[in-house]
Each structure stands twice: as structure tokens, then as C-alpha cells.
Design an enzyme around this catalytic site. Structure first.
Site, PDB file in Angstrom:
ATOM      1  N   ASP A  58       0.019 -10.123 -10.999  1.00  0.00           N
ATOM      2  CA  ASP A  58      -0.826 -11.253 -10.287  1.00  0.00           C
ATOM      3  C   ASP A  58      -2.333 -11.018 -11.197  1.00  0.00           C
ATOM      4  O   ASP A  58      -2.510  -9.888 -11.115  1.00  0.00           O
ATOM      5  CB  ASP A  58      -0.800 -11.289  -8.734  1.00  0.00           C
ATOM      6  CG  ASP A  58      -0.455  -9.939  -8.211  1.00  0.00           C
ATOM      7  OD1 ASP A  58      -1.064  -9.170  -8.782  1.00  0.00           O
ATOM      8  OD2 ASP A  58       0.399 -10.557  -7.219  1.00  0.00           O
ATOM      9  N   ASN A 108       4.158 -11.514   5.066  1.00  0.00           N
ATOM     10  CA  ASN A 108       5.173 -11.956   5.448  1.00  0.00           C
ATOM     11  C   ASN A 108       6.029 -11.926   4.868  1.00  0.00           C
ATOM     12  O   ASN A 108       6.606 -13.716   4.273  1.00  0.00           O
ATOM     13  CB  ASN A 108       3.889 -13.753   5.204  1.00  0.00           C
ATOM     14  CG  ASN A 108       3.513 -13.961   4.081  1.00  0.00           C
ATOM     15  OD1 ASN A 108       3.845 -12.994   2.858  1.00  0.00           O
ATOM     16  ND2 ASN A 108       2.811 -14.675   3.670  1.00  0.00           N
ATOM     17  N   HIS A 147       6.038 -11.780   1.008  1.00  0.00           N
ATOM     18  CA  HIS A 147       5.727 -12.613  -0.177  1.00  0.00           C
ATOM     19  C   HIS A 147       5.932 -11.171  -1.005  1.00  0.00           C
ATOM     20  O   HIS A 147       5.761  -9.913  -0.982  1.00  0.00           O
ATOM     21  CB  HIS A 147       4.818 -12.948  -0.752  1.00  0.00           C
ATOM     22  CG  HIS A 147       3.187 -11.875  -0.535  1.00  0.00           C
ATOM     23  ND1 HIS A 147       1.930 -12.454  -0.189  1.00  0.00           N
ATOM     24  CD2 HIS A 147       3.548 -10.337  -0.958  1.00  0.00           C
ATOM     25  CE1 HIS A 147       1.461 -11.299  -0.504  1.00  0.00           C
ATOM     26  NE2 HIS A 147       2.406 -10.190  -0.650  1.00  0.00           N
ATOM     27  N   GLU A 157       4.535 -16.906  -2.130  1.00  0.00           N
ATOM     28  CA  GLU A 157       4.161 -16.755  -0.610  1.00  0.00           C
ATOM     29  C   GLU A 157       5.293 -17.721   0.093  1.00  0.00           C
ATOM     30  O   GLU A 157       5.605 -18.639  -0.767  1.00  0.00           O
ATOM     31  CB  GLU A 157       2.758 -17.141   0.130  1.00  0.00           C
ATOM     32  CG  GLU A 157       1.575 -17.074  -0.915  1.00  0.00           C
ATOM     33  CD  GLU A 157       1.285 -16.300   0.079  1.00  0.00           C
ATOM     34  OE1 GLU A 157       2.306 -14.978   0.285  1.00  0.00           O
ATOM     35  OE2 GLU A 157      -0.361 -15.186   0.150  1.00  0.00           O
TER      36      GLU A 157
HETATM   37  C1  F6R Z   1       0.360  -6.813  -5.558  1.00  0.00           C
HETATM   38  C2  F6R Z   1       1.214  -7.944  -5.295  1.00  0.00           C
HETATM   39  C3  F6R Z   1       1.563  -8.020  -3.461  1.00  0.00           C
HETATM   40  C4  F6R Z   1       1.653  -6.927  -2.690  1.00  0.00           C
HETATM   41  C5  F6R Z   1       1.440  -7.171  -1.254  1.00  0.00           C
HETATM   42  C6  F6R Z   1       1.524  -5.693  -0.177  1.00  0.00           C
HETATM   43  O1  F6R Z   1       0.360  -6.958  -7.058  1.00  0.00           O
HETATM   44  O2  F6R Z   1       1.998  -8.802  -5.886  1.00  0.00           O
HETATM   45  O3  F6R Z   1       2.826  -8.382  -3.415  1.00  0.00           O
HETATM   46  O4  F6R Z   1       3.057  -5.725  -3.180  1.00  0.00           O
HETATM   47  O5  F6R Z   1       0.762  -8.169  -1.321  1.00  0.00           O
HETATM   48  O6  F6R Z   1       0.514  -5.355  -1.130  1.00  0.00           O
HETATM   49  P1  F6R Z   1      -0.152  -3.715   0.319  1.00  0.00           P
HETATM   50  O7  F6R Z   1       0.513  -2.506  -0.827  1.00  0.00           O
HETATM   51  O8  F6R Z   1      -1.249  -3.992  -0.151  1.00  0.00           O
HETATM   52  O9  F6R Z   1       0.382  -4.064   1.564  1.00  0.00           O
END
Ligand code: F6R
Length: 240
Positions: free
Chosen positions: A67, A136, A138, A143
Site C-alpha cells: 500500500d 483493528n 486490517h 479496513e
Molecule cells: C503496512 C500495512 C499495514 C500494517 C499494519 C500494522 O504496509 O499494510 O497493514 O502492516 O497497520 O502496522 P504496524 O506494524 O505499524 O503496527
């Protein structure tokens, strides 16, 4: 789903790096799907160590990131391009033309999204998709919602995600409200999936992910539909 529990974040990161290096060594033209965020930083550090020791060669490896925020250019310190360049591209011998991140500055996001999935397909599909887990539930920026979108698409970030990611920006107001992300379909088409889960804030989402229930309100639960998922989780995030 296979699950490996680690004493701490460091042990999880080392294992993740070794897993990826072994995969690349089994197929030099490996296609890797990659995440950004806080969780994979230790893994990228360890990959650099292994690369410096001559344990892995990225010269034929292709990468596709999950992303990118909308409206941040490559030079913006919080863009995921900047993150990837800092944490991986500049540290190993991956060829710039073999790295891919959705373009958050595209003129036409519908075209960008279509092209992104097309490029993945033309590369032969993703061999291993590495994921982080949102508090959450995702995956990528898919989301929780009443329905999810399968291909790559533009998404509005939830307030919860904006809050969670504000730690990387000067203030919550600076966090982009939208992103372009691989969809759950693009993710589930990967041949293998490795998901890294660390810290107390992921406990509930991770427990749901590994339960036997599937809900679009926790997109990671869809991973139960994939035949080859490995969960690397530290004790702080594990409920058992
Ligand atoms: C990042 C992504 C997100 C993160 C998720 C966890 O490219 O796609 O899904 O993997 O938000 O983020 P952290 O590792 O910062 O807790």
C-alpha cells in the site's frame, strides 16, 4: 494456519528474516509482497545483516508493496516509498526496476490500481506475501467494513488507523485520510502468506484472526481461507 510464538519482538524479527532469505534462496527470481509499518523494521534490519554476510542475493527478486498513502510523494519521509528505500532498497542489491509500490500520486487511481494487479500477474503472482496486522484487524489497508474490495483500490482510512499511525507524523491531522492498497483478493492470490504480529495492541485482532470465524469486520480473518499461512506472533500479542 501455522503459528509460531516468540519470546519477544527481536526473536520474531530474526525468524521472519531467515524465513524470507530461505525462500529467496530456493528460487532466485522470487516475487515478494512486502509491508511497511513498525512491525517489519526489525525484520528488514536482520535481512540487511544477512545480506552483508553474503547469505542472500536480491538481484533477481521482485517486490510488490501492499500500500501507499494518497498524496505523499516519494521524498516525503512518511511515504511508504521512502520507508522501503530506507529500510530495504538502499541496503540490499534489489534492482530499482524490480521494486513496486502503488503510486499515491497517480493521476488516475482506477488505472493505477488495475495496472498494479496486472503487474503482479505478469510477474507470475506473489510467491510470499508478508503482512503486518492492524490493531483493528486490517491487512494492507483493508479496513473493517460490511463489505471488502477484492482487487487493488483506494480506501478511506478509519479513525482508528489514523490514530494508530499518527505516531509516525507530527500530528494526527497530518496523517493522510486515504490510501491505495492491494485488496483482500490480491493478497489471497499469493502462494504463501507470512503475517507478523507483535505487541499487546494486536492481541484481540490476532485472536479473532486465528479463531474459526470469518468476518469482514476483521479482514485478517479471511486469511483462514488461504491454504498456506504462517503466523509469527510474540508472547505479548498471543492470547494462549
Ligand atoms: C503496512 C500495512 C499495514 C500494517 C499494519 C500494522 O504496509 O499494510 O497493514 O502492516 O497497520 O502496522 P504496524 O506494524 O505499524 O503496527
Amino acid at each position: 494456519m501455522k503459528k509460531f510464538v516468540f519470546e519477544n519482538y527481536n526473536a520474531l524479527s530474526v525468524y521472519a528474516a531467515q524465513y524470507i532469505v530461505n525462500e529467496i534462496n530456493s528460487k532466485p527470481d522470487y516475487v515478494l509482497g512486502l509491508p511497511t509499518g513498525g512491525t517489519p523494521v526489525g525484520m528488514y534490519d536482520e535481512i540487511e545483516h544477512m545480506y552483508k554476510k553474503g547469505m542472500v542475493d536480491f538481484s533477481d527478486v521482485k517486490t510488490f508493496n501492499l500500500d501507499e498513502y494518497l498524496g505523499l510523494n516519494k521524498k516525503h519521509e512518511q511515504s511508504y516509498y521512502y520507508f522501503m528505500n530506507k529500510n530495504l532498497y538502499s541496503r540490499v542489491n534489489v534492482k530499482p526496476e524490480n521494486t513496486h509500490i502503488p503510486n499515491g500520486m497517480a493521476d488516475d487511481f482506477a488505472v493505477e490500481a488495475l495496472n498494479y494487479d496486472k503487474q503482479i500477474k505478469e510477474a507470475g503472482g506473489i510467491d510470499l506475501m508478508v503482512l503486518g496486522l492492524g490493531p483493528n484487524g486490517h491487512i494492507g489497508f483493508n479496513e473493517p467494513d460490511s463489505e471488502l474490495i477484492a482487487p487493488t483500490h483506494v480506501v478511506s482510512l478509519t479513525q482508528e488507523t489514523i490514530k494508530a499511525n499518527a505516531r509516525f507524523f507530527s500530528s494526527e491531522n497530518d496523517v493522510p485520510q486515504k490510501a491505495i492498497t492491494m485488496g483482500v483478493g490480491s493478497i489471497l492470490k499469493s502462494k504463501k502468506i507470512l503475517i507478523l504480529v507483535s505487541g499487546e495492541s494486536k492481541k484481540e485482532a490476532a485472536a479473532q484472526m486465528m479463531s474459526n470465524k470469518i468476518t469482514t469486520q476483521n479482514p485478517s480473518t479471511l486469511l483462514q481461507l488461504h491454504p498456506d499461512v504462517t503466523v509469527l506472533i510474540d508472547k505479548a500479542a498471543d492470547s494462549e
